[in-house]
Design a protein around this motif. Sequence first.
Motif, PDB file in Angstrom:
ATOM      1  N   ASP A  32      -1.505  20.770 -50.204  1.00 40.92           N
ATOM      2  CA  ASP A  32      -1.095  19.539 -49.530  1.00 40.92           C
ATOM      3  C   ASP A  32      -0.282  19.892 -48.288  1.00 40.92           C
ATOM      4  OD1 ASP A  32      -2.230  18.030 -51.529  1.00 40.92           O
ATOM      5  OD2 ASP A  32      -0.347  17.660 -52.594  1.00 40.92           O
ATOM      6  N   VAL A  33      -0.495  19.115 -47.226  1.00 44.18           N
ATOM      7  CA  VAL A  33       0.313  19.227 -46.016  1.00 44.18           C
ATOM      8  C   VAL A  33       0.977  17.876 -45.801  1.00 44.18           C
ATOM      9  CG1 VAL A  33       0.333  19.731 -43.552  1.00 44.18           C
ATOM     10  CG2 VAL A  33      -1.321  20.891 -45.044  1.00 44.18           C
ATOM     11  N   GLU A  34       2.295  17.839 -45.935  1.00 40.95           N
ATOM     12  CA  GLU A  34       3.014  16.578 -45.853  1.00 40.95           C
ATOM     13  C   GLU A  34       3.124  16.093 -44.409  1.00 40.95           C
ATOM     14  OE1 GLU A  34       3.713  14.992 -48.515  1.00 40.95           O
ATOM     15  OE2 GLU A  34       3.272  16.645 -49.901  1.00 40.95           O
ATOM     16  N   THR A  35       3.176  14.794 -44.257  1.00 42.58           N
ATOM     17  CA  THR A  35       3.265  14.173 -42.931  1.00 42.58           C
ATOM     18  C   THR A  35       4.510  14.647 -42.189  1.00 42.58           C
ATOM     19  OG1 THR A  35       2.126  12.200 -43.733  1.00 42.58           O
ATOM     20  CG2 THR A  35       3.389  11.968 -41.698  1.00 42.58           C
ATOM     21  N   GLY A  36       4.316  15.020 -40.925  1.00 40.77           N
ATOM     22  CA  GLY A  36       5.437  15.409 -40.078  1.00 40.77           C
ATOM     23  C   GLY A  36       5.967  16.805 -40.309  1.00 40.77           C
ATOM     24  N   THR A  37       5.248  17.614 -41.097  1.00 41.79           N
ATOM     25  CA  THR A  37       5.692  18.986 -41.357  1.00 41.79           C
ATOM     26  C   THR A  37       4.752  19.984 -40.688  1.00 41.79           C
ATOM     27  OG1 THR A  37       4.419  19.208 -43.415  1.00 41.79           O
ATOM     28  CG2 THR A  37       6.657  18.301 -43.581  1.00 41.79           C
ATOM     29  N   SER A  38       5.195  21.232 -40.620  1.00 41.89           N
ATOM     30  CA  SER A  38       4.377  22.316 -40.083  1.00 41.89           C
ATOM     31  C   SER A  38       4.016  23.258 -41.222  1.00 41.89           C
ATOM     32  CB  SER A  38       5.133  23.078 -38.986  1.00 41.89           C
ATOM     33  OG  SER A  38       5.368  22.256 -37.869  1.00 41.89           O
ATOM     34  N   PHE A  39       2.727  23.486 -41.400  1.00 41.43           N
ATOM     35  CA  PHE A  39       2.228  24.312 -42.498  1.00 41.43           C
ATOM     36  C   PHE A  39       1.563  25.550 -41.907  1.00 41.43           C
ATOM     37  CE2 PHE A  39      -0.233  25.727 -46.057  1.00 41.43           C
ATOM     38  CZ  PHE A  39       0.372  25.197 -47.196  1.00 41.43           C
ATOM     39  N   VAL A  40       1.959  26.726 -42.398  1.00 36.45           N
ATOM     40  CA  VAL A  40       1.431  27.986 -41.878  1.00 36.45           C
ATOM     41  C   VAL A  40       0.579  28.662 -42.948  1.00 36.45           C
ATOM     42  CG1 VAL A  40       2.025  30.269 -41.014  1.00 36.45           C
ATOM     43  CG2 VAL A  40       3.391  28.306 -40.334  1.00 36.45           C
ATOM     44  N   VAL A  41      -0.599  29.124 -42.535  1.00 37.91           N
ATOM     45  CA  VAL A  41      -1.485  29.866 -43.438  1.00 37.91           C
ATOM     46  C   VAL A  41      -1.576  31.301 -42.937  1.00 37.91           C
ATOM     47  CG1 VAL A  41      -3.773  30.021 -44.469  1.00 37.91           C
ATOM     48  CG2 VAL A  41      -2.809  27.774 -43.914  1.00 37.91           C
ATOM     49  N   ILE A  42      -1.237  32.255 -43.812  1.00 36.94           N
ATOM     50  CA  ILE A  42      -1.317  33.668 -43.448  1.00 36.94           C
ATOM     51  C   ILE A  42      -2.383  34.348 -44.297  1.00 36.94           C
ATOM     52  CG2 ILE A  42       1.120  33.698 -42.795  1.00 36.94           C
ATOM     53  CD1 ILE A  42       1.623  35.370 -45.381  1.00 36.94           C
ATOM     54  N   GLY A  43      -2.739  35.564 -43.885  1.00 35.88           N
ATOM     55  CA  GLY A  43      -3.734  36.333 -44.619  1.00 35.88           C
ATOM     56  C   GLY A  43      -4.412  37.306 -43.687  1.00 35.88           C
ATOM     57  N   GLY A  44      -4.989  38.343 -44.252  1.00 30.73           N
ATOM     58  CA  GLY A  44      -5.645  39.352 -43.446  1.00 30.73           C
ATOM     59  C   GLY A  44      -6.966  38.883 -42.882  1.00 30.73           C
ATOM     60  N   SER A  45      -7.576  39.710 -42.063  1.00 37.19           N
ATOM     61  CA  SER A  45      -8.888  39.398 -41.511  1.00 37.19           C
ATOM     62  C   SER A  45      -9.889  39.240 -42.649  1.00 37.19           C
ATOM     63  CB  SER A  45      -9.345  40.506 -40.569  1.00 37.19           C
ATOM     64  OG  SER A  45      -8.451  40.642 -39.489  1.00 37.19           O
ATOM     65  N   GLY A  46     -10.711  38.198 -42.566  1.00 36.76           N
ATOM     66  CA  GLY A  46     -11.701  37.953 -43.600  1.00 36.76           C
ATOM     67  C   GLY A  46     -11.181  37.260 -44.833  1.00 36.76           C
ATOM     68  N   SER A  47      -9.933  36.788 -44.789  1.00 33.83           N
ATOM     69  CA  SER A  47      -9.350  36.130 -45.965  1.00 33.83           C
ATOM     70  C   SER A  47      -9.778  34.674 -46.107  1.00 33.83           C
ATOM     71  CB  SER A  47      -7.822  36.203 -45.913  1.00 33.83           C
ATOM     72  OG  SER A  47      -7.332  35.546 -44.764  1.00 33.83           O
ATOM     73  N   GLY A  48     -10.374  34.098 -45.063  1.00 32.91           N
ATOM     74  CA  GLY A  48     -10.847  32.716 -45.140  1.00 32.91           C
ATOM     75  C   GLY A  48     -10.054  31.727 -44.317  1.00 32.91           C
ATOM     76  N   LYS A  49      -9.067  32.202 -43.556  1.00 29.01           N
ATOM     77  CA  LYS A  49      -8.206  31.294 -42.795  1.00 29.01           C
ATOM     78  C   LYS A  49      -8.998  30.457 -41.789  1.00 29.01           C
ATOM     79  CE  LYS A  49      -5.507  34.311 -40.864  1.00 29.01           C
ATOM     80  NZ  LYS A  49      -6.351  35.490 -41.173  1.00 29.01           N
ATOM     81  N   SER A  50      -9.823  31.124 -40.999  1.00 29.20           N
ATOM     82  CA  SER A  50     -10.561  30.417 -39.951  1.00 29.20           C
ATOM     83  C   SER A  50     -11.584  29.448 -40.539  1.00 29.20           C
ATOM     84  CB  SER A  50     -11.261  31.416 -39.016  1.00 29.20           C
ATOM     85  OG  SER A  50     -10.311  32.189 -38.317  1.00 29.20           O
ATOM     86  N   VAL A  51     -12.223  29.835 -41.640  1.00 30.52           N
ATOM     87  CA  VAL A  51     -13.188  28.941 -42.290  1.00 30.52           C
ATOM     88  C   VAL A  51     -12.475  27.703 -42.837  1.00 30.52           C
ATOM     89  CG1 VAL A  51     -14.810  28.705 -44.217  1.00 30.52           C
ATOM     90  CG2 VAL A  51     -14.813  30.779 -42.820  1.00 30.52           C
ATOM     91  N   LEU A  52     -11.289  27.901 -43.400  1.00 30.39           N
ATOM     92  CA  LEU A  52     -10.497  26.769 -43.875  1.00 30.39           C
ATOM     93  C   LEU A  52     -10.204  25.814 -42.731  1.00 30.39           C
ATOM     94  CD1 LEU A  52      -8.778  25.315 -46.033  1.00 30.39           C
ATOM     95  CD2 LEU A  52      -6.886  26.840 -45.416  1.00 30.39           C
ATOM     96  N   LEU A  53      -9.802  26.362 -41.591  1.00 25.39           N
ATOM     97  CA  LEU A  53      -9.496  25.533 -40.421  1.00 25.39           C
ATOM     98  C   LEU A  53     -10.730  24.769 -39.968  1.00 25.39           C
ATOM     99  CD1 LEU A  53      -6.746  25.313 -38.985  1.00 25.39           C
ATOM    100  CD2 LEU A  53      -7.655  26.791 -37.198  1.00 25.39           C
ATOM    101  N   ARG A  54     -11.874  25.444 -39.924  1.00 27.55           N
ATOM    102  CA  ARG A  54     -13.102  24.784 -39.483  1.00 27.55           C
ATOM    103  C   ARG A  54     -13.505  23.658 -40.428  1.00 27.55           C
ATOM    104  NH1 ARG A  54     -14.944  30.370 -38.603  1.00 27.55           N
ATOM    105  NH2 ARG A  54     -14.702  30.866 -36.387  1.00 27.55           N
ATOM    106  N   CYS A  55     -13.268  23.851 -41.717  1.00 29.63           N
ATOM    107  CA  CYS A  55     -13.594  22.795 -42.683  1.00 29.63           C
ATOM    108  C   CYS A  55     -12.706  21.558 -42.463  1.00 29.63           C
ATOM    109  CB  CYS A  55     -13.436  23.304 -44.112  1.00 29.63           C
ATOM    110  SG  CYS A  55     -14.741  24.453 -44.653  1.00 29.63           S
ATOM    111  N   ILE A  56     -11.415  21.788 -42.254  1.00 26.17           N
ATOM    112  CA  ILE A  56     -10.502  20.664 -42.028  1.00 26.17           C
ATOM    113  C   ILE A  56     -10.871  19.930 -40.742  1.00 26.17           C
ATOM    114  CG2 ILE A  56      -8.102  19.953 -41.723  1.00 26.17           C
ATOM    115  CD1 ILE A  56      -7.273  22.483 -43.226  1.00 26.17           C
ATOM    116  N   LEU A  57     -11.276  20.683 -39.716  1.00 22.88           N
ATOM    117  CA  LEU A  57     -11.655  20.096 -38.437  1.00 22.88           C
ATOM    118  C   LEU A  57     -13.009  19.407 -38.484  1.00 22.88           C
ATOM    119  CD1 LEU A  57     -10.455  22.961 -36.099  1.00 22.88           C
ATOM    120  CD2 LEU A  57      -9.736  20.577 -35.897  1.00 22.88           C
TER     121      LEU A  57
END
Length: 268
Positions: A32-57
């Motif tokens: 969950d990402v609460e309204t008005g907050t900043s949420f950071v996702v970390i992880g190494g290359s190939g961990s799925g960060k960019s795919v997660l972002l593309r899905c949300i977008l």
Amino acid sequence: MTQSVCKTPKIRIRNLSKSFGSNHVLRNISMDVETGTSFVVIGGSGSGKSVLLRCILGLMTPDSGSIEIDGQNIFELSSTQRTQKLQQMGMLFQNAALFDSLSVWENVAFALLYGYRKHLPKVSRSDARATAYRMLELVGLDPELVADLYPDELSGGMQKRVGLARAIASKPEIIFFDEPTTGLDPIMGAVIDDLIKSCVDKLGSTAIAITHDMASAQRIGDDAAMLYQGELIWKGKAKELLTTDNPYVHQFTHGLRQGPIKVETKVE
């Protein structure tokens, strides 16, 4: 007795999975990402960060699971409704991704000039320019000096600022940051992080950032999560990234060779 009210998060992700053939990039991600907050996702290359972002977008459709924005599953909306929901978002790309053929102020005012966001009607060039000037001032640039320049006339740090000005020009409800400090020296990285935090706070927006920079993650983030091999292995406060006893997070944030994260190296 006063009954507590459960507040709907700005973004709710449940059991999200995405594979490419036998490569399971995301495995049952829930957060969950609460309204008005900043949420950071970390992880190494190939961990799925960019795919997660593309899905949300909405740029990529998951195999299973749901993504809700303001309580609405974006994959159950009509095409028009989904477009309207996604048009509430802004994005600062890793390399700023400015349009080379447009001046700085035209880059910043792109959404206003070309009206690609339906909730933002097209405006006159003079009004769009005035808005661009205000946004440039907000990110610490003198519009009288930079407005009529072109991206290739700017330093990397200045390009990042212009990219941030463009991301906030339409006053989005959600802003995404893709590796916002990549390519910057530590001092300029800190400047960009402070600008991001200040701009997000002033707009009251909700922010999601993906980053490898632990100093940046703590400066930007209220909450944080770590992905490893497509799984969400830790969630907590961003300020706890360097102190948590989770062995994966500890190894990653401290840059240790020894630990549960195995890094393959080839010596020829």
